[in-house]
Design a protein around this motif. Structure first.
Motif, PDB file in Angstrom:
ATOM      1  N   ARG A 167       0.832  -1.211   0.000  1.00 31.28           N
ATOM      2  CA  ARG A 167       0.000   0.000   0.000  1.00 31.28           C
ATOM      3  C   ARG A 167       0.863   1.255   0.000  1.00 31.28           C
ATOM      4  O   ARG A 167       0.590   2.217  -0.737  1.00 31.28           O
ATOM      5  N   THR A 168       1.892   1.287   0.838  1.00 29.65           N
ATOM      6  CA  THR A 168       2.695   2.506   0.946  1.00 29.65           C
ATOM      7  C   THR A 168       3.580   2.723  -0.278  1.00 29.65           C
ATOM      8  O   THR A 168       3.947   3.859  -0.586  1.00 29.65           O
ATOM      9  N   LEU A 169       3.908   1.660  -0.990  1.00 26.08           N
ATOM     10  CA  LEU A 169       4.654   1.795  -2.241  1.00 26.08           C
ATOM     11  C   LEU A 169       3.800   2.397  -3.347  1.00 26.08           C
ATOM     12  O   LEU A 169       4.308   3.114  -4.216  1.00 26.08           O
ATOM     13  N   THR A 170       2.507   2.126  -3.320  1.00 23.29           N
ATOM     14  CA  THR A 170       1.652   2.438  -4.474  1.00 23.29           C
ATOM     15  C   THR A 170       0.620   3.530  -4.218  1.00 23.29           C
ATOM     16  O   THR A 170      -0.048   3.962  -5.154  1.00 23.29           O
ATOM     17  N   GLU A 171       0.479   3.983  -2.974  1.00 22.80           N
ATOM     18  CA  GLU A 171      -0.469   5.042  -2.653  1.00 22.80           C
ATOM     19  C   GLU A 171       0.270   6.349  -2.364  1.00 22.80           C
ATOM     20  O   GLU A 171       1.406   6.341  -1.897  1.00 22.80           O
ATOM     21  N   ASN A 172      -0.385   7.460  -2.610  1.00 21.39           N
ATOM     22  CA  ASN A 172       0.273   8.767  -2.494  1.00 21.39           C
ATOM     23  C   ASN A 172       0.135   9.415  -1.126  1.00 21.39           C
ATOM     24  O   ASN A 172       0.658  10.498  -0.910  1.00 21.39           O
ATOM     25  N   ALA A 173      -0.566   8.781  -0.207  1.00 19.72           N
ATOM     26  CA  ALA A 173      -0.927   9.451   1.043  1.00 19.72           C
ATOM     27  C   ALA A 173       0.071   9.240   2.182  1.00 19.72           C
ATOM     28  O   ALA A 173      -0.197   9.664   3.312  1.00 19.72           O
ATOM     29  N   HIS A 174       1.198   8.593   1.921  1.00 19.37           N
ATOM     30  CA  HIS A 174       2.050   8.162   3.026  1.00 19.37           C
ATOM     31  C   HIS A 174       3.422   8.831   3.084  1.00 19.37           C
ATOM     32  O   HIS A 174       4.219   8.508   3.970  1.00 19.37           O
TER      33      HIS A 174
END
Length: 274
Positions: A167-174
């Motif tokens: 999730r953190t590799l592919t989402e922009n919110a982190h």
């Protein structure tokens, strides 16, 4: 996205690669020994030796994000590796470790967040897979020997770490975040043995050793690096003196499903104990 997974054949990497592929991303799997990789044909396997960071150069073309688990017991080459990644990728997810004696977690965090690109640091609790250290004894008897039997830990399933990493590799919110990941429960080492026994339907029990006895057993174990023996035992002593571990909801918050219990982990690894 195009994603490079370093130490792709390790416990977390081998879970992360298929999770990313299932989500439709292109994955390049980095490992020091490509012949040991067992991934589908659409996963490009590349040789990377992190003690020689320059081996990253040919593997970072067209890569958007990089997952890094540092496998070495020295952090001497980590700054160089991070510089090379930052020159070519736009995002890094770094799995922090207590296994680098010359680089504290806080130092790792500063290096990663200071590398100049989007960064996320994951700070996991103890890996449930570490209980496999006891597998040989469990296969041959009902007593497991060790020191620090009352040491409380929150064990985390490697699949949960991989799910958060995906999730953190592919989402922009982190970007810029440091996340503490734990399992759903706190168990002492002696309790861990009992739970493993319950899943295996066997009456396993813990036998306490002194530190010197435990140290010698680890030194005699050809599969355990001698340089890490005192690091491990010193770490256990510090953990035992520290406050009881706190459980976080991070796995559920990011992935949408609760962290797996130790009993679930054992059920997923029954063959390793039999």
């Amino acid at each position: 996205m195009n994603i490079l997974v370093l130490v792709a054949t390790g416990n977390v990497g081998s879970q992360l690669v298929p999770q990313l592929r299932a989500a439709g991303h292109t994955v390049r799997a980095g490992t020091r020994n490509p012949t040991t990789a067992d991934f589908p044909p659409d996963v490009q396997v590349v040789r990377i030796e992190l003690s020689e960071p320059e081996t990253l150069l040919t593997c970072l073309d067209d890569i958007d994000a990089v997952f890094v688990l540092w496998p070495l017991h020295t952090g001497a080459q980590l700054p160089k590796a991070l510089d090379l990644i930052a020159e070519r990728a736009r995002r890094i997810v770094f799995l922090g470790t207590s296994g680098i004696p010359d680089l504290s977690f806080e130092d790792q965090e500063k290096l990663v967040h200071g590398c100049g690109i989007e960064s996320v640091v994951l700070r996991p609790s103890t890996f449930a897979v570490n209980t496999l250290w006891w597998a040989d004894e469990i296969r041959t008897g009902d007593i497991v020997h060790g020191s620090h039997g009352e040491l409380p830990m929150s064990l985390i399933h490697e699949a949960d770490i991989a799910a958060v990493a995906a999730r953190t590799l592919t989402e922009n919110a982190h970007a810029g975040a440091t996340y503490t990941l734990t399992g759903p429960e706190v168990r002492t080492q002696a309790e861990q043995i009992r739970i493993i026994g319950e899943v295996l339907e066997r009456p396993l029990r813990w036998a306490e050793l002194t530190r010197d006895q435990a140290r010698q057993r680890l030194l005699d174990d050809d599969t355990f690096p001698d340089s890490f023996v005192d690091v491990l035992l010193d770490g256990y002593t510090k953990m035992l003196a520290a406050p009881r571990p706190e459980i976080t909801s991070t796995v559920a918050d990011i992935t949408g499903r609760p962290a797996r219990s130790l009993a679930e982990w054992v059920s997923d690894h029954l063959a390793d104990f039999r």
